[in-house]
Design a protein around this motif. Structure first.
Motif, PDB file in Angstrom:
ATOM      1  N   MET A 146       0.823  -1.221   0.000  1.00  0.00           N
ATOM      2  CA  MET A 146       0.000   0.000   0.000  1.00  0.00           C
ATOM      3  C   MET A 146       0.852   1.264   0.000  1.00  0.00           C
ATOM      4  N   ILE A 147       1.990   1.213   0.698  1.00  0.00           N
ATOM      5  CA  ILE A 147       2.866   2.392   0.737  1.00  0.00           C
ATOM      6  C   ILE A 147       3.394   2.676  -0.678  1.00  0.00           C
ATOM      7  N   ASP A 148       3.663   1.617  -1.433  1.00  0.00           N
ATOM      8  CA  ASP A 148       4.115   1.815  -2.820  1.00  0.00           C
ATOM      9  C   ASP A 148       3.080   2.619  -3.607  1.00  0.00           C
ATOM     10  N   VAL A 149       1.800   2.290  -3.426  1.00  0.00           N
ATOM     11  CA  VAL A 149       0.731   3.000  -4.140  1.00  0.00           C
ATOM     12  C   VAL A 149       0.613   4.433  -3.608  1.00  0.00           C
ATOM     13  N   LEU A 158      -6.669   2.662   0.614  1.00  0.00           N
ATOM     14  CA  LEU A 158      -7.311   1.631   1.434  1.00  0.00           C
ATOM     15  C   LEU A 158      -6.910   0.255   0.927  1.00  0.00           C
ATOM     16  N   GLY A 159      -6.678  -0.658   1.864  1.00  0.00           N
ATOM     17  CA  GLY A 159      -6.394  -2.046   1.490  1.00  0.00           C
ATOM     18  C   GLY A 159      -7.706  -2.779   1.273  1.00  0.00           C
ATOM     19  N   GLU A 180      -5.006   1.331 -12.721  1.00  0.00           N
ATOM     20  CA  GLU A 180      -3.956   0.441 -13.211  1.00  0.00           C
ATOM     21  C   GLU A 180      -4.250  -0.895 -12.553  1.00  0.00           C
ATOM     22  N   PRO A 181      -3.672  -1.990 -13.047  1.00  0.00           N
ATOM     23  CA  PRO A 181      -4.075  -3.286 -12.492  1.00  0.00           C
ATOM     24  C   PRO A 181      -3.980  -3.321 -10.966  1.00  0.00           C
ATOM     25  N   GLY A 182      -5.108  -3.564 -10.330  1.00  0.00           N
ATOM     26  CA  GLY A 182      -5.142  -3.688  -8.870  1.00  0.00           C
ATOM     27  C   GLY A 182      -5.169  -2.377  -8.111  1.00  0.00           C
ATOM     28  N   VAL A 183      -5.171  -1.229  -8.811  1.00  0.00           N
ATOM     29  CA  VAL A 183      -5.223   0.078  -8.134  1.00  0.00           C
ATOM     30  C   VAL A 183      -6.477   0.825  -8.588  1.00  0.00           C
ATOM     31  N   TYR A 184      -7.211   1.384  -7.653  1.00  0.00           N
ATOM     32  CA  TYR A 184      -8.525   1.969  -7.945  1.00  0.00           C
ATOM     33  C   TYR A 184      -8.615   3.385  -7.412  1.00  0.00           C
ATOM     34  N   TYR A 245      -7.634   6.555  -2.959  1.00  0.00           N
ATOM     35  CA  TYR A 245      -7.352   5.353  -3.749  1.00  0.00           C
ATOM     36  C   TYR A 245      -7.566   4.093  -2.915  1.00  0.00           C
ATOM     37  N   ALA A 246      -7.628   2.982  -3.626  1.00  0.00           N
ATOM     38  CA  ALA A 246      -7.666   1.679  -2.949  1.00  0.00           C
ATOM     39  C   ALA A 246      -6.794   0.746  -3.759  1.00  0.00           C
TER      40      ALA A 246
END
Ligand code: UTP
Length: 290
Positions: A146-149, A158-159, A180-184, A245-246
């Motif tokens: 999550m920190i990367d995002v 949010l996780g 992006e894939p897996g990021v909202y 973001y999530a």
């Protein structure tokens, strides 16, 4: 450059009623998966993700957590005298994982209210919120993912995890656009929707990266479902003012605050332990289940 995530708040003042009677006099965060308390797994996840300082929000009857992360002088002395160097390392190591302080939530008025107790500790920095009964078994620590995002988008994250079927109704659920894939990017979120009303299958689990502007929103949040101050309500308001973001976490999430989830997590973690797995797997294989 986004500010570094150095601090984490651990709300741990809930009453743990789903695990009664175990939690009558013992914090649920101190229940063990194999031989390690739940909260230690999550403190280790925080430290492995770069968090330096942790605030545990406790309540009455939660002193065992403070003792656990403290130095145990008598125990260490005894282990030293008996030459048990390995156990000494284990005991000593627990008190060295991270810098931990404690505060009390005087009444269990909800998760939002518990997070609010971290206001002075957090000051004006972005921070993580981690719930110790959500255990995420992942190669790359969940909070690190999550920190990367967060570092890329410089906004709260949010996780989440996919939850199939009716079970979605037990979670906060996001309505979001995949960027992006897996990021909202979140459009909206709803707490515990009916299955047919759920805007997606992405459930918010116990990992959040928040910014300090959340505190003003919590302050303005009135008690919602169950008379509790819900963090989802405060986040919905903040969502109207800033991007949110999530991400879909990689790994397996165990709800260790639930009896079945706790049992499953116990079996999974025991089967990962080299010192136990061969014998335990043999025992499980010999069970006559129909
Ligand atoms: P839960 O919804 O799991 O509630 O809280 P709970 O009281 O711990 O457990 P049950 O449902 O009665 O079995 C989610 C997280 O929020 C914390 C809890 O400690 C848990 O980590 N929490 C909840 C607080 O710290 N304070 C509160 O007032 C409520």
């Amino acid at each position: 450059m986004p500010q570094k995530i150095r601090k984490a708040v651990f709300p741990a003042a809930g009453l743990g009623t789903r695990l009664l009677p175990a939690t009558k006099a013992m914090p649920k965060e101190m229940l063990t998966l194999v031989d390690k308390p739940l909260i230690q797994y999550v403190v280790e996840e925080a430290a492995a993700s770069g968090v330096e300082s942790i605030l545990i929000v406790t309540g009455r009857g939660k002193a065992a957590m403070e003792d656990h992360f403290d130095v145990s002088f008598e125990l260490e002395q005894l282990l030293r005298e008996r030459g048990k160097e390995n156990l000494l390392k284990v005991a000593r190591g627990v008190s060295e994982i991270a810098r931990i302080s404690y505060t009390r939530q005087r009444e269990a008025l909800g998760l939002g209210h518990a997070i609010y107790q971290g206001r002075d500790f957090v000051e004006d920095e972005p921070f993580a919120v981690m719930l110790a009964d959500d255990i995420v078994d992942a190669e790359r620590p969940a909070l690190r993912q999550m920190i990367d995002v967060y570092e890329k988008y410089d906004a709260p994250v949010l996780g989440t995890m996919r939850v199939e079927g009716e079970a979605i109704s037990r979670f906060g659920v996001i309505d979001a656009e995949e960027v992006e894939p897996g990021v909202y990017k979140i459009r909206d979120m709803v707490e515990k929707p009916k299955f047919e009303d759920a805007p997606s299958d992405l459930a918010i689990i116990g990992r959040y990266i928040l910014t300090p502007d959340i505190f003003d929103e919590i302050e303005r949040t009135k008690p919602g479902a169950g008379g509790e101050i819900q963090i989802t309500d405060a986040m919905r308001k903040l969502l109207q003012k800033r991007p949110f973001y999530a991400m879909r976490l990689e790994g397996t999430r165990h709800d260790a605050g639930d009896k079945l989830g706790f049992l499953v997590a116990t079996v999974e973690f025991a089967l990962k332990r080299p010192d136990l797995a061969p014998q335990f797997a043999k025992y499980l294989r010999n069970l006559k289940l129909n």
